[in-house]
Design a protein around this motif. Sequence first.
Motif, PDB file in Angstrom:
ATOM      1  N   ASN A   1       6.311  -1.895   7.690  1.00  0.00           N
ATOM      2  CA  ASN A   1       6.500  -0.900   6.729  1.00  0.00           C
ATOM      3  C   ASN A   1       6.876   0.403   7.689  1.00  0.00           C
ATOM      4  OD1 ASN A   1       5.064   1.816   5.088  1.00  0.00           O
ATOM      5  ND2 ASN A   1       6.511   0.456   4.031  1.00  0.00           N
ATOM      6  N   LYS A   2       5.986   0.694   8.781  1.00  0.00           N
ATOM      7  CA  LYS A   2       5.990   1.743   9.633  1.00  0.00           C
ATOM      8  C   LYS A   2       7.449   1.801  10.530  1.00  0.00           C
ATOM      9  CE  LYS A   2       2.539   3.139  12.089  1.00  0.00           C
ATOM     10  NZ  LYS A   2       1.216   3.327  12.959  1.00  0.00           N
ATOM     11  N   LYS A   3       7.846   0.684  10.825  1.00  0.00           N
ATOM     12  CA  LYS A   3       9.108   0.461  11.664  1.00  0.00           C
ATOM     13  C   LYS A   3      10.507   0.636  10.596  1.00  0.00           C
ATOM     14  CE  LYS A   3       7.653  -2.447  15.223  1.00  0.00           C
ATOM     15  NZ  LYS A   3       7.865  -3.861  16.273  1.00  0.00           N
ATOM     16  N   LEU A   4      10.093   0.208   9.455  1.00  0.00           N
ATOM     17  CA  LEU A   4      11.398   0.416   8.382  1.00  0.00           C
ATOM     18  C   LEU A   4      11.622   1.822   8.232  1.00  0.00           C
ATOM     19  CD1 LEU A   4      12.291  -1.924   5.680  1.00  0.00           C
ATOM     20  CD2 LEU A   4      11.775   0.505   4.907  1.00  0.00           C
ATOM     21  N   LYS A   5      10.574   2.666   7.974  1.00  0.00           N
ATOM     22  CA  LYS A   5      10.645   4.183   8.019  1.00  0.00           C
ATOM     23  C   LYS A   5      11.072   4.710   9.033  1.00  0.00           C
ATOM     24  CE  LYS A   5       6.776   4.394   4.517  1.00  0.00           C
ATOM     25  NZ  LYS A   5       5.091   4.369   4.596  1.00  0.00           N
TER      26      LYS A   5
ATOM     27  N   LEU B   1       5.215 -16.408  -4.599  1.00  0.00           N
ATOM     28  CA  LEU B   1       4.199 -15.762  -4.356  1.00  0.00           C
ATOM     29  C   LEU B   1       4.184 -14.720  -3.112  1.00  0.00           C
ATOM     30  CD1 LEU B   1       1.315 -18.421  -4.695  1.00  0.00           C
ATOM     31  CD2 LEU B   1       1.914 -16.590  -6.317  1.00  0.00           C
ATOM     32  N   VAL B   2       4.903 -15.145  -2.229  1.00  0.00           N
ATOM     33  CA  VAL B   2       4.884 -14.490  -0.689  1.00  0.00           C
ATOM     34  C   VAL B   2       6.157 -13.460  -0.783  1.00  0.00           C
ATOM     35  CG1 VAL B   2       5.459 -14.803   1.460  1.00  0.00           C
ATOM     36  CG2 VAL B   2       3.911 -16.340   0.230  1.00  0.00           C
ATOM     37  N   VAL B   3       7.354 -14.129  -1.225  1.00  0.00           N
ATOM     38  CA  VAL B   3       8.515 -13.006  -1.237  1.00  0.00           C
ATOM     39  C   VAL B   3       8.322 -11.701  -1.971  1.00  0.00           C
ATOM     40  CG1 VAL B   3      11.075 -13.084  -1.654  1.00  0.00           C
ATOM     41  CG2 VAL B   3       9.734 -14.957  -0.481  1.00  0.00           C
ATOM     42  N   GLY B   4       7.699 -11.802  -3.213  1.00  0.00           N
ATOM     43  CA  GLY B   4       7.674 -10.303  -3.937  1.00  0.00           C
ATOM     44  C   GLY B   4       6.675  -9.514  -3.192  1.00  0.00           C
ATOM     45  N   GLU B   5       5.657  -9.951  -2.853  1.00  0.00           N
ATOM     46  CA  GLU B   5       4.556  -9.306  -1.834  1.00  0.00           C
ATOM     47  C   GLU B   5       5.340  -8.651  -0.724  1.00  0.00           C
ATOM     48  OE1 GLU B   5       0.640 -11.077  -1.888  1.00  0.00           O
ATOM     49  OE2 GLU B   5       0.579 -10.116  -0.047  1.00  0.00           O
ATOM     50  N   GLN B   6       6.032  -9.609  -0.098  1.00  0.00           N
ATOM     51  CA  GLN B   6       6.571  -8.880   1.225  1.00  0.00           C
ATOM     52  C   GLN B   6       7.309  -7.807   1.079  1.00  0.00           C
ATOM     53  OE1 GLN B   6       8.142 -12.650   3.030  1.00  0.00           O
ATOM     54  NE2 GLN B   6       6.135 -12.960   4.151  1.00  0.00           N
ATOM     55  N   VAL B   7       8.308  -7.999  -0.089  1.00  0.00           N
ATOM     56  CA  VAL B   7       9.235  -6.876  -0.558  1.00  0.00           C
ATOM     57  C   VAL B   7       8.575  -5.685  -0.677  1.00  0.00           C
ATOM     58  CG1 VAL B   7      10.862  -6.225  -2.137  1.00  0.00           C
ATOM     59  CG2 VAL B   7      11.054  -8.569  -1.086  1.00  0.00           C
ATOM     60  N   GLU B   8       7.287  -5.807  -1.616  1.00  0.00           N
ATOM     61  CA  GLU B   8       6.511  -4.624  -2.154  1.00  0.00           C
ATOM     62  C   GLU B   8       5.943  -3.854  -0.821  1.00  0.00           C
ATOM     63  OE1 GLU B   8       4.373  -5.764  -5.573  1.00  0.00           O
ATOM     64  OE2 GLU B   8       3.389  -3.901  -5.511  1.00  0.00           O
ATOM     65  N   LYS B   9       5.380  -4.737   0.092  1.00  0.00           N
ATOM     66  CA  LYS B   9       4.495  -4.137   1.083  1.00  0.00           C
ATOM     67  C   LYS B   9       5.500  -3.590   2.113  1.00  0.00           C
ATOM     68  CE  LYS B   9       0.497  -6.632   0.785  1.00  0.00           C
ATOM     69  NZ  LYS B   9      -0.483  -7.880   1.105  1.00  0.00           N
TER      70      LYS B   9
ATOM     71  N   SER C   1       6.963   0.041   0.845  1.00  0.00           N
ATOM     72  CA  SER C   1       5.778   0.821   0.467  1.00  0.00           C
ATOM     73  C   SER C   1       6.247   2.275   1.011  1.00  0.00           C
ATOM     74  CB  SER C   1       4.294   0.472   0.918  1.00  0.00           C
ATOM     75  OG  SER C   1       3.500   1.431   0.611  1.00  0.00           O
ATOM     76  N   GLY C   2       6.186   3.076   0.050  1.00  0.00           N
ATOM     77  CA  GLY C   2       6.418   4.538   0.288  1.00  0.00           C
ATOM     78  C   GLY C   2       7.931   4.850   0.542  1.00  0.00           C
ATOM     79  N   ILE C   3       8.922   4.132   0.205  1.00  0.00           N
ATOM     80  CA  ILE C   3      10.281   4.239   0.313  1.00  0.00           C
ATOM     81  C   ILE C   3      10.879   4.726  -0.888  1.00  0.00           C
ATOM     82  CG2 ILE C   3      12.582   3.310   0.923  1.00  0.00           C
ATOM     83  CD1 ILE C   3      10.571   3.104   3.499  1.00  0.00           C
ATOM     84  N   SER C   4      11.566   6.038  -0.997  1.00  0.00           N
ATOM     85  CA  SER C   4      11.951   6.413  -2.220  1.00  0.00           C
ATOM     86  C   SER C   4      13.191   5.842  -2.722  1.00  0.00           C
ATOM     87  CB  SER C   4      12.357   8.068  -1.879  1.00  0.00           C
ATOM     88  OG  SER C   4      13.382   8.273  -1.372  1.00  0.00           O
ATOM     89  N   SER C   5      13.680   5.903  -3.818  1.00  0.00           N
ATOM     90  CA  SER C   5      14.553   5.284  -4.420  1.00  0.00           C
ATOM     91  C   SER C   5      16.076   5.661  -3.825  1.00  0.00           C
ATOM     92  CB  SER C   5      14.763   5.462  -6.016  1.00  0.00           C
ATOM     93  OG  SER C   5      14.756   6.499  -6.377  1.00  0.00           O
ATOM     94  N   SER C   6      15.982   6.860  -3.255  1.00  0.00           N
ATOM     95  CA  SER C   6      17.456   7.201  -2.981  1.00  0.00           C
ATOM     96  C   SER C   6      17.794   6.671  -1.740  1.00  0.00           C
ATOM     97  CB  SER C   6      17.118   8.859  -2.564  1.00  0.00           C
ATOM     98  OG  SER C   6      16.435   9.028  -1.629  1.00  0.00           O
ATOM     99  N   ARG C   7      16.782   5.948  -0.817  1.00  0.00           N
ATOM    100  CA  ARG C   7      17.274   5.345   0.360  1.00  0.00           C
ATOM    101  C   ARG C   7      17.535   3.874   0.064  1.00  0.00           C
ATOM    102  NH1 ARG C   7      15.747   8.530   4.829  1.00  0.00           N
ATOM    103  NH2 ARG C   7      17.652   7.522   5.655  1.00  0.00           N
ATOM    104  N   LEU C   8      17.057   3.399  -1.240  1.00  0.00           N
ATOM    105  CA  LEU C   8      17.281   1.818  -1.142  1.00  0.00           C
ATOM    106  C   LEU C   8      18.472   1.409  -1.090  1.00  0.00           C
ATOM    107  CD1 LEU C   8      15.426  -0.688  -2.680  1.00  0.00           C
ATOM    108  CD2 LEU C   8      14.400   1.510  -1.934  1.00  0.00           C
ATOM    109  N   GLY C   9      19.656   2.231  -1.105  1.00  0.00           N
ATOM    110  CA  GLY C   9      20.995   1.522  -0.915  1.00  0.00           C
ATOM    111  C   GLY C   9      21.366   1.320   0.468  1.00  0.00           C
TER     112      GLY C   9
ATOM    113  N   LEU D   1       9.789  -2.325  -9.286  1.00  0.00           N
ATOM    114  CA  LEU D   1       9.388  -1.092  -8.112  1.00  0.00           C
ATOM    115  C   LEU D   1      10.258   0.139  -8.404  1.00  0.00           C
ATOM    116  CD1 LEU D   1       9.065  -3.149  -4.861  1.00  0.00           C
ATOM    117  CD2 LEU D   1       7.312  -2.230  -6.295  1.00  0.00           C
ATOM    118  N   TYR D   2      11.670  -0.077  -8.748  1.00  0.00           N
ATOM    119  CA  TYR D   2      12.308   1.287  -8.996  1.00  0.00           C
ATOM    120  C   TYR D   2      13.193   1.014 -10.197  1.00  0.00           C
ATOM    121  CZ  TYR D   2      11.506   1.422  -3.926  1.00  0.00           C
ATOM    122  OH  TYR D   2      10.991   1.478  -2.786  1.00  0.00           O
TER     123      TYR D   2
END
Length: 259
Positions: free
Chosen positions: A109-113, A146-154, A157-165, A202-203
Motif C-alpha cells: 500500500n505504501k509503494k502504491l501510494k 477470500l484472499v483476492v477481495g482482501e488484497q484489493v481492499e488493503k 487503502s487510503g486511495i481516493s476515487s479520483s486516482r482509481l482510473g 469500496l467506491y
Amino acid sequence: MSKEPLIIANWKCNPASKKEAEHLFGVLKKELRRIKKTEVVICPPFIFSSLFPARCSLKLGGQNCFWENRGAFTGEVSPLMLKNLGCEFVIIGHSERKKYFQESDLIINKKLKAVLKNRLQPILCVGEEARDAFTAEGKPLNEMSLVVGEQVEKGLSGISSSRLGEIVIAYEPVWAIGTGMPCLPNDAMKAALLIRKTLTNLYSRNIAEKVRIIYGGSVNSQNASDYTKGAAMNGLLIGGASLNASEFVKIVKDVEEIL
Ligand code: PGA
C-alpha cells in the motif's frame, strides 16, 4: 484513463547481460512498431531500463520500487528515479516480492501510494496461493474469493476515487505463475468479477469500471486470447513467455487482431 488492452512483459531477473537485453528489446521494438490499439509495456530489470528509448511504440515499466523518492535506503530504486527515466508503469506486490522479500499488504500500500504520487501507473498484483484449499473438515474453501477481495481492499487503502482510473489490477493466482498450469479462463473471469465487485463496494460502480483488470500466470501464445477475448480481461501480465521474442510478438499481435 484509457481502457485499451494492456500487455505487460515482466522480464523478472533476466537476461544476464546488457547485450542480450538490448537484443531482445531491439527485436520487440522492430516487430511491434505497428501496434496501435494495444498498450505494450516492457518491465526489464532496473539496470537495463536506461538502455531503452522512452519514445517508441513500447512503454517502459519497473518491476518494483521503493516508497520514498530519495535518501539513505541502500539498494533501493525510487519511483521518482523510474519516472525520470521515462517509465510509465510499476508492478507492485508481485507474489515473488511477497515470497522472497516478505512484502506485506502495508508495504504494498505504501509503494502504491508513492507510485501514484509520482504520476506513474501502479499494477497491483493480487492472487491466491493454492489452487484447491480445504477447510479442516475437508470441505473445499474458495481461497480466491477470500484472499483476492482482501488484497484489493488493503492494497488500495487510503486511495481516493479520483486516482482509481490510473490503477491496473493484475489477477495472478500464485499457483499458476511459472508453473505451466494457467488458470482456466472462466475462473480468471470469476476473479475479475470479484475484483470489480470489491471495487464497487469500496467506491462505486462507475469508478470500478475504470480499472483495467489483467490476467497473469503461465500465459503463452496458445492461450493468450482465451483471456483477452474469451474471459474479457483487459490485458495480460507475461513472465516466461516475454523472454522469447517470437512468442511475445505473437501474443501481442493476436490480442491486437481480435480488437
Ligand atoms: P509467468 O509469470 O508468465 O512466467 O507465469 C507471470 C508473472 O509472474 O507475472
